[in-house]
Every structure is written in structure tokens, then in C-alpha cells.
Scaffold this active site. Sequence first.
Site, PDB file in Angstrom:
ATOM      1  CD  GLU A   1      -2.657  -1.175   2.594  1.00 59.86           C
ATOM      2  OE1 GLU A   1      -2.573  -0.178   3.348  1.00 59.86           O
ATOM      3  OE2 GLU A   1      -3.351  -2.176   2.850  1.00 59.86           O
TER       4      GLU A   1
ATOM      5  CG  HIS B   1       9.665  -1.789  -9.882  1.00 61.98           C
ATOM      6  ND1 HIS B   1      10.550  -2.765 -10.292  1.00 61.98           N
ATOM      7  CD2 HIS B   1       8.433  -2.321 -10.079  1.00 61.98           C
ATOM      8  CE1 HIS B   1       9.888  -3.814 -10.731  1.00 61.98           C
ATOM      9  NE2 HIS B   1       8.604  -3.577 -10.607  1.00 61.98           N
TER      10      HIS B   1
ATOM     11  CG  ASP C   1      13.904  -2.578  -9.795  1.00 62.89           C
ATOM     12  OD1 ASP C   1      13.348  -1.924  -8.901  1.00 62.89           O
ATOM     13  OD2 ASP C   1      13.278  -3.289 -10.611  1.00 62.89           O
TER      14      ASP C   1
ATOM     15  CG  ASN D   1       6.469 -13.538 -12.806  1.00 60.89           C
ATOM     16  OD1 ASN D   1       5.733 -13.684 -13.761  1.00 60.89           O
ATOM     17  ND2 ASN D   1       6.771 -14.534 -11.988  1.00 60.89           N
ATOM     18  CB  SER D   2       8.165  -7.125 -10.075  1.00 60.38           C
ATOM     19  OG  SER D   2       7.955  -6.649 -11.368  1.00 60.38           O
TER      20      SER D   2
ATOM     21  CB  ILE E   1       8.545  -8.401 -19.317  1.00 59.14           C
ATOM     22  CG1 ILE E   1       7.468  -7.296 -19.177  1.00 59.14           C
ATOM     23  CG2 ILE E   1       8.409  -9.429 -18.238  1.00 59.14           C
ATOM     24  CD1 ILE E   1       6.065  -7.812 -19.305  1.00 59.14           C
TER      25      ILE E   1
ATOM     26  CB  ALA F   1       5.830  -5.251 -22.958  1.00 59.37           C
TER      27      ALA F   1
ATOM     28  CG  LEU G   1      36.915   6.850 -12.372  1.00 62.42           C
ATOM     29  CD1 LEU G   1      38.065   6.434 -11.453  1.00 62.42           C
ATOM     30  CD2 LEU G   1      36.807   5.893 -13.553  1.00 62.42           C
ATOM     31  N   GLY G   2      34.700   9.943 -11.271  1.00 65.08           N
ATOM     32  CA  GLY G   2      34.795  11.363 -11.591  1.00 65.08           C
ATOM     33  C   GLY G   2      35.161  11.669 -13.026  1.00 65.08           C
TER      34      GLY G   2
END
Length: 465
Positions: A54, A108, A138, A211-212, A230, A232, A273-274
Site C-alpha cells: 500500500e 520499484h 532495482d 513476477n517482479s 519484461i 513488451a 571515479l569522476g
Amino acid sequence: MNGIQRMLVPRRTLALWALAATLLALPALGHDGKLTFAPVLRDVAPAVVNISVESSREVRNPWFNDPRFRRFFGIPEDAPQQMTRRAQNVGSGVIIDADEGLVVTNQHLVRNSDRIRVSLKDGRSFDAELVGSDPGTDVALLSIEAEELTQLPLAEAESLEVGDFVIAIGNPFRLEHTVTAGIVSALGRTGLIRQGYEDFIQTDASINPGNSGGALVDLDGRLVGINTAIFAPSGGGAGDGFNVGIGFAVPVHIVRGVVDQLIEFGEVRRGLLGVLIEDVTPELREALDLADDVTGAWVARVVERSAAQEAGVQEGDIITSLDGDDLATSAELRNRVGLMRAGDNVTLGVLRDGEERIRIKATIGEPERQTIAGASSSSKLEGVELRNLTDDHERFGAISGVEIASIERSSLAWRSGLRQGDVVLSVNRQVVGSVEEFDAVTAEQGGLLALRVQRGESRLFITIR
């Protein structure tokens, strides 16, 4: 036995060996002699969980972005411009530590969460605590207080090869513990998360919305990846759209590294690293008179006081390898460095002036500046303060840029249309992903500044003369 017969014997032997190897790689034989994944799934399925989330987030009212609308209705500039949007989402997760109740899922899925609920295969449900998350990969880590849990062992990164059988387990379309199977189609895929850190496993095992965060396992029941996206027809990723036989998973070596930092710090502390880098394209090879086999990352700019500058990296260098591993693109360098910690030592293979090949040792540094005043980079930005996007920003991980932290109403930038909360994506067509890059790009712009800006759900161009 003639010569032809003598040649056929080893060929038959090799064929038998090949057949035996193939049978060993296939799923197990059931009691009736049929091939089956059931023995693996009996051990794996209890470690895959259902996650319901939620969430709520503040969003801008798009009408308030139009100054004519505001003037017509007499809405003052300092009036509230946001409203609360609530949502419910479902996905999957994987228990990786039964004793501590640790569950890995996708960032996500749990972004902006108010409540997270984890349901087990045996019917038990628990409220989960978010230990930490990393939008760049992610990956998110949850914790539940539960006993008698089942965990999945983690595979070794080098154990997976293209062509290996894999099994995807998750909760697509709210259908709990759905199992699909396929093979590893490719390794090291990139370009799915804008400005993310990627090294995806590509599989043809069916991965659909829901499925995430679920498990991608090998035939030994070991976790090889976390399902995340996926491909799509709608252009969807991260669980959007519908499956057309191309799915992606975060490989276990990235998951392991991220989880270790989330447990220790509650966040991922990346090193820097810059350098501002670009791909070595055919056009660049021609312009610099480079050999056709030269690949890697061309250094367009070295950030001042950065790890790269201290190590001796120069503008125009081509970084061809990192710790002995050849680099095909600039994205590979960015991904590798992005998964390192500040203080890690690396060896860069560098091609300088198109001829001299040298090795440079560098120590990955920490991002020092989180905010800058506009006056430090351009007089046109006086009165503006910028900052890097943080993980609590609603678009963190989805876009790359720098946020306008504050802006004086009397400033030139304000009169040109820039507003607090805007995210600057590029300056004069040069992408800026951090305040360091923004500073470096604007410092060399003496004339007009053309800013591409994300404001709420829309994008616009703002010019500052």
C-alpha cells in the site's frame, strides 16, 4: 576394420557422451519416466513469497504548471500544488536468510510504500519492514519476524551460462506461485534502467506483471537472479505490459553486493571515479585515427578534485579495461564503478593519444558535493541551488538529473521560468546526472543555456539568456 569404420567408433563414442551430458542437464525423471521440475520446486517454492504494498505519494496538479491557468483563477504562486495519490500493488519476493527473516524483492515494487505485507506459501502473513532499497539496481531488502522459514541458497556468478535451463517463480496477475521455465538467452544485458547499474540476465522463461521480485533459479534450486522486467510491445519494463518471451533478472552477484550494503548501511554507498564518458563510436575512431578494434569509454571531461584526476586520468583518454577486463562500451565502465564502494582500488587500462597504452591505479572516491550554488558554475544561475536526486524523490531511478533545491524569485533563472522542484535533465543537449556533471557542463557554456526540464508529468525546455 577398414579406415572408415575406425573413424566411426570415436564419433559414436562422442555422440554418446554428448547425449549423456544433455540428459544430465535436463530436468529430473519422475516415477513414470517423464521429465519434471517437481523435485526442484518442492524445495524452492516455500522460499518465494507474495508481497502486497500500500503506497501513497504527493503528485503535482498538472493544471498548476500552466501560469495562464493560475492567473485566470487567481491562484497565488505559493499555493499548494500537490495532491495525494494512493495505490496498491502486488509482486513477489525471495527469502534469502531464514534466521533473520530477510526477503529480497524489487525496489520499484516497494517504492513510496506505507505498508508492506508478506504472505508465505503455507498461508501465513506478516507485516514487513523495509531495511533499505537501491533504485540503481532495482533491489530492495525487507525483514519479517517469522519462524520456520525456508531460504534459497545463492548461486555463484560464474556458474551460469547462456543456454542453461532456469525456472521463474512468482505471482503474475495475482496468481500465486506460478512457475515457468526456459533458458538463459543472454548475459550482461544493459539499457533497461535509464542511468541504472545493469548486468541483466535475459531469459525466455515467461515473466509477467506480478513476477517482479520473484526468483529465477537453476536446476540445482539455487537463486541465480531476481526477476525484474519484461520486454513488451508497449515499451514496458519493470513488470509493465505483457510478455513476448523476453524477460530480465538482476544477477545474483549484484543482489549479493547490494544486500550486503543494505544490511550494513541501510543504503548503497557508491563510489565515484569522476569522469564524463562516451562510447568509442566508429565516427570517433575515424576522427581520432584509431584502430577498428579499439573499444571502451572515451573521457570527455575529468571532474576536478575527483579520484580520476588524482590518479592522472586525462581528457581524451580512452579507458579500455578495468582490472584487466576489456570494456566494450562506456556503460560497462559506469556499471562496474557504480557497484564499487568508496575506497576500492582499481586498475584502468588507458589508451592515450591513440598510441600509448598505460595502466593507471586509482582509488574510488566518495561523492563529495550533494548541493551546489548556481553561481559556482554559471553567472546565469545565480540565486539557484541544485542537488542530486535522492532515493526519497518520486522519480529517483526513473530519470537522471539534478533537482532545483531552491531559487530566488528575483533571479534571472526564475524570470526565465525555472522553478523549485524542477529536475534539469540536460544542458545544451548534454545529459547531466549529478551536480558534479552539471557544474562541469555549465562551466564551459558562455552563451545561452538551454535546459531540458522535468516538471511533474511533463517535460519542457527553458532557455536562460
